[in-house]
Design a protein around this motif. Structure first.
Motif, mmCIF file in Angstrom:
data_model
loop_
_atom_site.group_PDB
_atom_site.id
_atom_site.type_symbol
_atom_site.label_atom_id
_atom_site.label_comp_id
_atom_site.label_asym_id
_atom_site.label_seq_id
_atom_site.Cartn_x
_atom_site.Cartn_y
_atom_site.Cartn_z
ATOM 1 N N ARG A 90 0.762 -1.121 0.074
ATOM 2 C CA ARG A 90 -0.054 0.295 -0.040
ATOM 3 C C ARG A 90 0.813 1.344 -0.036
ATOM 4 N NH1 ARG A 90 -5.080 0.061 3.699
ATOM 5 N NH2 ARG A 90 -5.736 1.236 1.896
ATOM 6 N N GLY A 91 0.203 2.444 -0.552
ATOM 7 C CA GLY A 91 1.060 3.678 -0.470
ATOM 8 C C GLY A 91 0.951 4.315 0.797
ATOM 9 N N VAL A 92 1.755 5.421 1.041
ATOM 10 C CA VAL A 92 2.162 6.095 2.023
ATOM 11 C C VAL A 92 2.379 7.523 1.724
ATOM 12 C CG1 VAL A 92 3.536 6.389 4.417
ATOM 13 C CG2 VAL A 92 3.112 4.026 3.263
ATOM 14 N N VAL A 93 1.930 8.527 2.413
ATOM 15 C CA VAL A 93 2.109 10.190 2.399
ATOM 16 C C VAL A 93 2.597 10.558 3.596
ATOM 17 C CG1 VAL A 93 1.342 12.283 1.696
ATOM 18 C CG2 VAL A 93 0.717 10.210 0.414
ATOM 19 N N ILE A 94 3.638 11.170 3.739
ATOM 20 C CA ILE A 94 4.196 11.636 4.886
ATOM 21 C C ILE A 94 4.636 13.067 4.638
ATOM 22 C CG2 ILE A 94 6.193 11.675 6.813
ATOM 23 C CD1 ILE A 94 6.713 8.871 6.147
ATOM 24 N N ARG A 140 4.950 3.716 -9.406
ATOM 25 C CA ARG A 140 6.148 3.280 -9.201
ATOM 26 C C ARG A 140 6.716 3.833 -7.832
ATOM 27 N NH1 ARG A 140 10.580 1.273 -11.235
ATOM 28 N NH2 ARG A 140 12.827 2.274 -10.653
ATOM 29 N N ALA A 141 6.421 4.906 -7.574
ATOM 30 C CA ALA A 141 6.907 5.389 -5.936
ATOM 31 C C ALA A 141 5.567 4.938 -4.998
ATOM 32 C CB ALA A 141 7.336 6.738 -5.928
ATOM 33 N N ARG A 142 6.069 4.242 -4.084
ATOM 34 C CA ARG A 142 4.948 3.524 -3.261
ATOM 35 C C ARG A 142 4.843 4.739 -1.863
ATOM 36 N NH1 ARG A 142 5.612 -2.528 -2.128
ATOM 37 N NH2 ARG A 142 6.591 -3.026 -4.223
ATOM 38 N N VAL A 143 6.002 5.285 -1.630
ATOM 39 C CA VAL A 143 5.990 6.296 -0.562
ATOM 40 C C VAL A 143 6.191 7.805 -1.053
ATOM 41 C CG1 VAL A 143 6.963 6.876 1.741
ATOM 42 C CG2 VAL A 143 6.674 4.475 1.172
ATOM 43 N N VAL A 144 5.485 8.749 -0.648
ATOM 44 C CA VAL A 144 5.811 10.222 -0.838
ATOM 45 C C VAL A 144 5.959 11.005 0.593
ATOM 46 C CG1 VAL A 144 5.008 12.124 -1.820
ATOM 47 C CG2 VAL A 144 4.650 10.176 -3.100
ATOM 48 N N ALA A 183 -0.459 14.081 -2.431
ATOM 49 C CA ALA A 183 0.420 13.302 -3.681
ATOM 50 C C ALA A 183 -0.622 11.973 -4.073
ATOM 51 C CB ALA A 183 1.393 12.772 -2.886
ATOM 52 N N PRO A 184 -0.504 12.102 -5.293
ATOM 53 C CA PRO A 184 -1.562 10.965 -5.569
ATOM 54 C C PRO A 184 -1.120 9.425 -5.690
ATOM 55 C CG PRO A 184 -0.231 11.852 -7.514
ATOM 56 C CD PRO A 184 0.159 12.477 -6.076
ATOM 57 N N VAL A 185 -0.758 8.844 -4.432
ATOM 58 C CA VAL A 185 -0.064 7.628 -4.442
ATOM 59 C C VAL A 185 -1.235 6.630 -4.659
ATOM 60 C CG1 VAL A 185 1.716 8.143 -2.658
ATOM 61 C CG2 VAL A 185 -0.543 7.354 -1.984
ATOM 62 N N VAL A 186 -0.724 5.367 -5.382
ATOM 63 C CA VAL A 186 -1.730 4.471 -5.460
ATOM 64 C C VAL A 186 -1.893 3.617 -4.254
ATOM 65 C CG1 VAL A 186 -2.176 2.295 -6.980
ATOM 66 C CG2 VAL A 186 -0.877 4.231 -8.065
ATOM 67 N N ASP A 187 -3.205 3.295 -4.175
ATOM 68 C CA ASP A 187 -3.860 2.551 -3.073
ATOM 69 C C ASP A 187 -3.327 3.017 -1.816
ATOM 70 O OD1 ASP A 187 -4.950 0.437 -1.557
ATOM 71 O OD2 ASP A 187 -3.431 -1.013 -2.090
ATOM 72 N N LEU A 188 -3.555 4.006 -1.370
ATOM 73 C CA LEU A 188 -3.087 4.996 -0.241
ATOM 74 C C LEU A 188 -3.635 3.950 0.850
ATOM 75 C CD1 LEU A 188 -1.785 7.449 1.087
ATOM 76 C CD2 LEU A 188 -4.357 8.316 1.364
ATOM 77 N N SER A 230 -10.667 7.791 1.948
ATOM 78 C CA SER A 230 -10.078 6.941 1.273
ATOM 79 C C SER A 230 -10.005 5.440 2.222
ATOM 80 C CB SER A 230 -8.604 7.360 0.917
ATOM 81 O OG SER A 230 -7.977 7.588 2.064
ATOM 82 N N GLY A 231 -10.319 5.587 3.333
ATOM 83 C CA GLY A 231 -10.057 4.479 4.353
ATOM 84 C C GLY A 231 -8.733 4.075 4.549
ATOM 85 N N ALA A 232 -7.900 4.982 4.639
ATOM 86 C CA ALA A 232 -6.287 5.060 4.935
ATOM 87 C C ALA A 232 -6.289 5.188 6.523
ATOM 88 C CB ALA A 232 -5.653 5.918 4.162
#
Length: 676
Positions: A200-204, A250-254, A263-268, A302-304
Motif C-alpha cells: 500500500r501507499g504512504v504519504v508523510i 512506481r513510488a509507493r511512498v511520498v 500526492a496521488p499515491v496508488v492504494d493509499l 479513502s479508508g487509510a
C-alpha cells in the motif's frame, strides 16, 4: 446513435466535427477560480479526441468566448443541459492526472474551507511539463521492500498495534507523542516501510526542508527508489517527474512538505503529518487548507490509516482524541522521565534573579549562566533560544512606551546594528521617527534579537566559538565540542549527542502575544528546543527564563504536552474558540466587509464577533492599498454546524462574484491560524 448525437447532427456540425460514437459528453471543470462558476460544465467530444479524452486528463475548453484550462471529470451518454453544447477544444495531455480519489478529496477540501475546487486543484496538481510526460515511463519493478523490525515503536503504548492494523489494511487513526530526543526520522521511515511492504501507499508530510532531508536520509536504506520527495525547492521539472512517479504507481511512498498531502499515491494505506503545529504548514494560498485537516479528510474518504505526530500536542489533535476519532500513541511516564532533560523555571520575583545584576543587563540570570558554564566545561555545546532574529527586532517610544510602527503598512519597526530604523514587514526605512501618541522622537528596545544576544554572550564567554542560526542563514548541525549557539525557534542546529544545556530567553515575547494560540505555540517551540538536549542522566539541563508557576512552563517541566493540550481545549470549550468551534474570518476594507456580510445568510447557531482592526502580524489581503484601514469580522458556530457556515460563506462569495462586486479585495478564511 444516442439522442445527444442526433440533436447535434440535426444541423451541420461546426467545423465538420463528428461526435464520439460512445459517451460523447464530457463533464469538465474549468479552472476559473470564481465561486459562482465552481461547478462542472458539459461539452461534446469529437471522434478525433475520443481516445484521449478520458476522465482525469487536462483539457482546453471555450468558456464565455475565451479558451480556459480545465479537467475532464467524467464521460456521459447524454447531458442534462437542454441547449446546444460547445465542443471540447482539445485534450492538452492524455495523462490522467486527476484520479477519482484526488478529485473527491479536492472537492471535500473546497467545501470544508469555503473555497473553489479550482483553487484546491492548483495546490494539489503541479504544472504540466510536456517533456517529462513524454519520457518513457520506466516499467522496471522497484526492488522488494522488506518489512523492518520497527522495534523503536515498542516503547509506545499502542505503537505496535497501530503498525499492525495499518499493515493489515485497517484504518486506525492516532496521535503520536514522540519522546524527547527521539529519532523521529527513523521511526517514520520504519512505519512507512512497514506499510509499503504490504503493497500500500504512504504519504508523510513534515514542516520544512531540514526535516525532509533527515527523513529522506532515513527512508533511503529501507525504501530505495520506492520513495520520492516532493518539495518546492526541487524545481518544477523534477517535482513533476516525481509526482508522476507516484501517480503511475512506481513510488509507493511520498514524503514532502505542505502540498505533498495531496500526492496521488496508488492504494493509499497511511497518511502522516508530523509537527502539525508548525506555522510552516499554514497554507498562504486560497482557500488556505491546513495539511492536518486535509489528511483527516483524506483518511476518512479513502479508508487509510492516519498518524498525527509531534513532540508537543496541538489542541486540534487533542480534539480528535477526545472525540474518540483517534487514539493516543504515547510512552509510559517512566520512559518519558528517562529521556527528558532536567528543566528549571524561574520568575522575576525569584531571589536568584532579583539580586543578580547579570539578569538585569543581559536578561540571563545566574542559574542559566551556571548551566551554560557546566556544559561548556564538559566540552558540550550550549543553546540559547531567542524569539526573534535581527539586532533589535522590536522597538517602542522611549517616552510613552507605545510600539513603534511603520507609517506605510503599520508593521513593527526594527533597529539595525548601525541604529537605523526600518519596517520589519515592508522594509521601508524610517529616517525620522515621531511617535503618533506623544510626539516623542527617541526609541527603546522592546525585544533583543539573535545578533544582539550574540554580542552579549560573546563578551560573557570569551574564547568560546559563537554560532548564530536564524532566518536565511540556518545551520543544520554544529561540530562536537564546546560552543555557544544562538538560534530562533525552528532554526536550532543539532549537536552531536545533544546539547549539554539550553536556555530559553525572552519567553514573555512568546507568551504575551495577543493570539489565541500563543501559549500553545510557546510550548511547542520550547519542547522542540528541549528535545535537542541530552537526557537528565547525562547532565542535560534546560533553563526557562519564565515564571515556573505558569501553566505552559509547568507543561515543559513535567513534559506533559497532552495534559497541557487537554487543559487548553477545555478553556476553548468554555470560551467558544477553535478548535472547540468552527470560526471564520472576513478581512478587508470596512465597507467591503460590511457589504459581504449583507450577502451572507448564516446558520441559526452562528454569531458574529467584531468588526475589529486586523490583528498585528497578519498580512493584508492581496491587492489592497497598504495605507487604507483593514477590518476583521469573526464568525463563530458550533462544530456541528461548521459545514453549514462554510457553505454560507461560499454562497456569499458566489453572489459577490456574480455581481462583480470584487473591486475591493476581501479574504475569507475558515479556521484562520491567527485570530488575535
Amino acid at each position: 446513435m444516442t439522442a445527444e448525437t442526433e440533436r447535434v447532427a440535426a444541423k451541420p456540425p461546426r467545423n465538420q466535427r463528428v461526435a464520439a460514437p460512445q459517451r460523447p459528453v464530457a463533464r469538465v471543470l474549468p479552472m476559473l477560480g470564481l465561486a459562482h462558476l465552481d461547478r462542472p460544465f458539459d461539452y461534446l467530444v469529437d471522434a478525433k479526441t475520443d481516445a484521449d479524452a478520458q476522465p482525469g486528463v487536462r483539457v482546453r475548453v471555450r468558456f464565455a468566448g475565451r479558451l480556459v484550462d480545465g479537467y475532464l471529470l467524467e464521460r456521459l451518454d447524454r447531458s442534462e443541459h437542454e441547449g446546444a453544447l460547445s465542443w471540447l477544444d482539445r485534450v492538452v495531455s492524455p495523462e490522467p492526472v486527476l484520479t477519482p480519489e484526488l478529485a473527491a478529496l479536492c472537492r471535500a477540501v473546497a467545501d470544508r474551507y469555503a473555497g473553489t475546487m479550482a483553487d484546491v486543484l492548483r495546490l494539489a496538481i503541479p504544472p504540466r511539463h510536456a517533456r517529462v510526460e513524454k519520457e518513457a515511463a520506466s516499467h522496471d519493478v522497484a526492488r522488494p521492500i522488506a518489512e523492518p523490525a520497527a522495534a523503536g515503536w515498542d516503547v509506545y503504548d499502542s505503537g505496535r498495534s497501530f503498525i499492525e492494523q495499518a499493515v493489515a489494511g485497517g484504518h486506525p487513526h492516532a496521535c503520536w507523542q514522540a519522546l524527547p530526543g527521539e529519532d523521529v526520522a527513523a521511526r517514520l521511515a520504519e512505519l512507512a516501510a512497514s506499510v509499503a511492504a504490504s503493497g500500500r501507499g504512504v504519504v508523510i508530510v513534515v514542516p520544512d526542508q531540514r526535516d525532509l532531508d533527515r527523513l529522506e536520509a532515513a527512508c533511503e536504506p529501507l525504501l530505495g527508489d520506492a520513495c520520492v520527495t516532493l518539495a518546492a525547492g526541487l524545481g518544477p521539472t523534477a517535482r513533476y517527474r516525481r509526482w508522476l512517479s507516484a501517480l503511475r504507481g512506481r513510488a509507493r511512498v511520498v514524503i514532502g512538505t505542505r502540498s505533498a498531502v495531496f500526492a496521488p499515491v496508488v492504494d493509499l494505506g497511511l497518511v502522516v503529518v508530523f509537527d502539525d503545529g508548525d506555522d510552516s504548514l499554514d497554507e498562504p494560498r486560497s482557500p488556505y487548507p491546513h495539511p492536518r485537516e486535509v489528511a483527516v479528510l483524506r483518511a476518512h474518504g479513502s479508508g487509510a490509516a492516519l498518524l498525527i505526530g509531534g513532540h508537543s500536542r496541538t489542541t486540534d489533535a487533542q480534539a480528535l482524541v477526545e472525540s474518540s476519532w483517534a487514539f493516543d500513541v504515547v510512552a509510559p511516564r517512566a520512559a518519558v522521565r528517562e529521556a527528558m532533560p532536567r528543566v528549571d523555571g524561574l520568575s522575576d520575583e525569584d531571589r536568584r534573579v532579583a539580586g543578580d545584576p547579570m539578569a538585569r543587563t543581559a536578561r540571563i540570570p545566574a542559574i542559566a549562566f551556571d548551566a551554560a558554564r557546566r556544559a561548556l566545561a564538559a566540552d558540550q555545546a550550549v543553546l540559547f533560544s531567542v524569539p526573534r532574529r535581527g539586532y533589535l527586532p522590536s522597538v517602542a517610544c522611549a517616552r510613552c512606551r507605545a510600539h513603534a510602527r511603520c507609517r506605510a503598512c503599520n508593521g513593527p519597526l526594527q533597529m539595525s546594528e548601525r541604529g537605523d530604523l526600518a519596517c520589519r514587514w515592508c522594509g521601508r526605512p524610517e529616517n525620522r521617527f515621531v511617535c503618533p501618541v506623544c510626539a516623542g522622537t527617541a526609541v527603546r528596545a522592546l525585544m533583543i534579537g539573535d545578533r544582539r544576544t550574540a554580542e552579549e554572550l560573546g563578551r560573557a564567554f570569551r574564547g568560546v566559538p559563537i554560532v548564530t542560526s536564524s532566518g536565511d542563514k540556518i545551520v543544520d548541525e554544529v561540530p562536537a565540542g564546546p560552543r555557544v549557539v544562538i538560534a530562533t525557534p525552528g532554526a536550532a542546529p543539532r549537536a552531536p549527542g545533544g546539547y549539554g544545556a539550553a536556555v530559553l530567553l525572552d519567553t514573555w515575547a512568546q507568551l504575551d502575544r495577543e493570539d489565541l494560540r500563543a501559549a500553545e505555540e510557546a510550548v511547542r517551540a520550547w519542547m522542540a528546543v528541549a528535545t535537542l538536549v541530552r537526557p537528565r542522566a547525562e547532565g542535560g539541563r534546560v533553563v526557562v527564563v519564565a515564571d515556573a508557576a505558569a501553566l505552559p512552563v509547568q507543561a515543559l517541566i513535567r513534559w506533559d504536552p497532552v495534559g497541557f493540550a487537554t487543559a487548553e481545549l477545555r478553556q476553548r470549550l468554555e470560551l467558544k474558540f477553535p478548535p472547540a468551534v468552527t470560526m471564520a474570518s472576513v478581512d478587508g476594507p470596512p465597507a467591503a466587509v460590511s457589504a459581504f456580510l449583507d450577502l451572507l445568510t448564516m446558520p441559526p447557531e452562528a454569531e458574529t464577533l467584531g468588526p475589529v482592526p486586523l490583528p498585528a502580524g497578519v498580512r493584508r489581503p492581496a491587492g489592497l492599498d497598504e495605507s487604507g484601514p483593514v477590518d476583521r469580522m469573526l464568525l463563530r458556530t458550533p462544530r456541528s454546524a461548521g459545514r453549514s457556515l462554510a457553505e454560507a460563506l461560499r454562497n456569499a462569495q458566489a453572489l459577490r462574484n456574480a455581481r462583480h462586486d470584487d473591486t475591493a479585495g476581501i479574504r475569507v478564511q475558515v479556521d484562520p491560524p491567527t485570530i488575535g
